[in-house]
Scaffold this active site. Structure first.
Site, mmCIF file in Angstrom:
data_model
loop_
_atom_site.group_PDB
_atom_site.id
_atom_site.type_symbol
_atom_site.label_atom_id
_atom_site.label_comp_id
_atom_site.label_asym_id
_atom_site.label_seq_id
_atom_site.Cartn_x
_atom_site.Cartn_y
_atom_site.Cartn_z
ATOM 1 N N PRO A 128 -71.544 44.227 22.008
ATOM 2 C CA PRO A 128 -72.554 43.161 22.005
ATOM 3 C C PRO A 128 -73.878 43.582 21.382
ATOM 4 O O PRO A 128 -74.554 42.777 20.741
ATOM 5 C CB PRO A 128 -72.717 42.830 23.489
ATOM 6 N N ALA A 130 -74.157 46.327 19.236
ATOM 7 C CA ALA A 130 -73.927 47.210 18.082
ATOM 8 C C ALA A 130 -72.804 46.626 17.240
ATOM 9 O O ALA A 130 -71.634 46.793 17.549
ATOM 10 C CB ALA A 130 -73.568 48.619 18.539
ATOM 11 N N ARG A 272 -55.386 12.064 -9.383
ATOM 12 C CA ARG A 272 -56.310 11.029 -8.911
ATOM 13 C C ARG A 272 -56.982 10.334 -10.089
ATOM 14 O O ARG A 272 -57.500 10.985 -11.010
ATOM 15 C CB ARG A 272 -57.374 11.686 -8.019
ATOM 16 N N GLU A 367 -65.549 43.119 8.985
ATOM 17 C CA GLU A 367 -65.293 44.246 8.076
ATOM 18 C C GLU A 367 -66.519 44.562 7.212
ATOM 19 O O GLU A 367 -66.408 45.025 6.079
ATOM 20 C CB GLU A 367 -64.071 43.986 7.184
#
Length: 387
Positions: A128, A130, A272, A367
């Protein structure tokens, strides 16, 4: 560098994509709706992934993996990355390479069961207080006789709810450096069910539904020396040696999702019609497609080059950071533009675009945040100049 894929790489790319579309896509809507991934679904995907030779494919052949080189592994990761994260990460597990750093006894206890699909591992670093500053961790492991006693909290720990054990990094001392005291870190194997070790439900988040996070709590959790992974006080060394390519893995899976979003946008632009013509003929749409394709190719080249250099021992921290930074930011851009091209339908859950858009947000955080990646890149640029 040869830009052509080998016959084996082409086969792995085709096999992985076919598996993802056939075995993972059908479960996506249910996982997105419920936020859960049932164990019977996981076991079904596991069995089929093993039959296809895709399970634990990141591992060397000598321990039962596919023995893929880094570039081929990243191509495989890109294919898996097209699907819901929980489905491909849990059902087609890739055990952490850090398990290869264990002793023979530790491999028998932890590595091989993961490769056989009997259990999962989880990595516990973040706390929490670090996140990116791992040296700031407060959780400790202290000597007590012949044992270690662990205390503290880890959070944001992916799939710890189903993992049979955690690889936990703890502060085990301090050393003096020119910049002041620096914490020494040691890695430990901690089995679920060990007294003093508890796993509780983590946070609800906007990205990767079904892919859970947990809070790990250690309250005088006692471990013998045999549970140390690597050397005492050398936790960062073992992490740097065996976890270096995880940034490339993130980059590759992001490329897979970006490609899927782009495929939808391209097909929609060609089909479309508005104001009497296909919307892809309007510059406002066609230029978006051109930019998306260019940025995806740039991110791909950075990622494949880093993977190629990794196996040659020439990759740098900046190489891997550039790949992770570029691919995660490209995914966010492509997902957003794909929704814009679809208009209101892009935000409906009939298409995977709103999921890809939501899921993209966490990639610039875990990460190593985008800011951390830019710090690593700039540091590598300035150091040779003494700055």
């Amino acid at each position: 560098m040869d830009f052509a894929l080998t016959e084996e790489q082409e086969m792995i790319v085709a096999t992985t994509r076919a598996f993802v579309e056939r075995e993972l896509y059908p479960y996506e809507a249910e996982v997105e709706r419920t936020g859960r991934l049932d164990m019977d679904v996981i076991r079904d995907i596991q069995r089929k992934a093993m039959e296809a030779g895709l399970y634990a494919a990141n591992m060397p052949e000598e321990v039962g993996g596919a023995g893929l080189d880094t570039l081929t592994w990243l191509l495989y990761e890109k294919g898996l990355g097209r699907a819901n994260y929980a489905l491909h990460w849990t059902g087609v597990a890739r055990p952490s390479n850090i398990l290869l750093a264990g002793t023979d006894e530790q491999k028998e206890k932890y590595l091989y069961p993961c490769i056989r699909g009997e259990t999962w591992d989880c990595l516990a670093m973040t706390e929490p207080g670090a996140g990116s500053d791992l040296r700031g961790m407060q959780a400790t492991a202290k000597r007590d006789g012949g044992d270690w006693v662990l205390n503290g909290t880890k959070h944001f720990i992916s799939h710890a709810d189903i993992a049979g054990f955690a690889i936990v990094f703890m502060a085990t001392g301090e050393e003096d450096t020119p910049r002041g005291k620096k914490k020494l870190i040691t890695a430990f194997f901690v089995d679920k069910g060990t007294p003093g070790f508890s796993v509780r439900e983590g946070y609800r988040n906007v990205s990767h539904r079904g892919y859970t996070n947990s809070v790990l709590e250690f309250d005088n959790c006692r471990l013998p020396d045999s549970q140390v992974l690597g050397e005492v006080h050398k936790g960062f060394d073992v992490a740097n040696q065996w976890l270096g390519a995880t940034r490339l893995q993130v980059a590759a899976t992001c490329l897979g999702r970006a490609e899927r979003a782009f495929d939808h946008a391209l097909a929609y632009a060609a089909e479309r019609r508005q104001f009497g013509q296909q919307i892809g003929k309007f510059q406002g749409v066609s230029f978006k497609l051109a930019d998306m394709a260019m940025e995806m190719k740039a991110a791909g080249l950075l990622t494949w080059e880093a993977g190629w250099k990794f196996d040659r021992g020439t990759v740098t921290e900046a190489d891997m950071s550039m790949a992770k930074l570029k691919a995660t930011e490209v995914l966010a851009h492509v997902a957003d533009e794909a929704i814009q091209i679809h208009g209101g339908m892009g935000l409906m859950d009939e298409l995977p675009l709103e999921r890809i858009w939501r899921d993209a947000r966490v990639e610039r955080i875990w990460e190593g945040t985008s800011e951390i990646q830019r710090h690593i890149i700039s540091r590598d640029l300035l150091r040779p100049l003494g700055a």
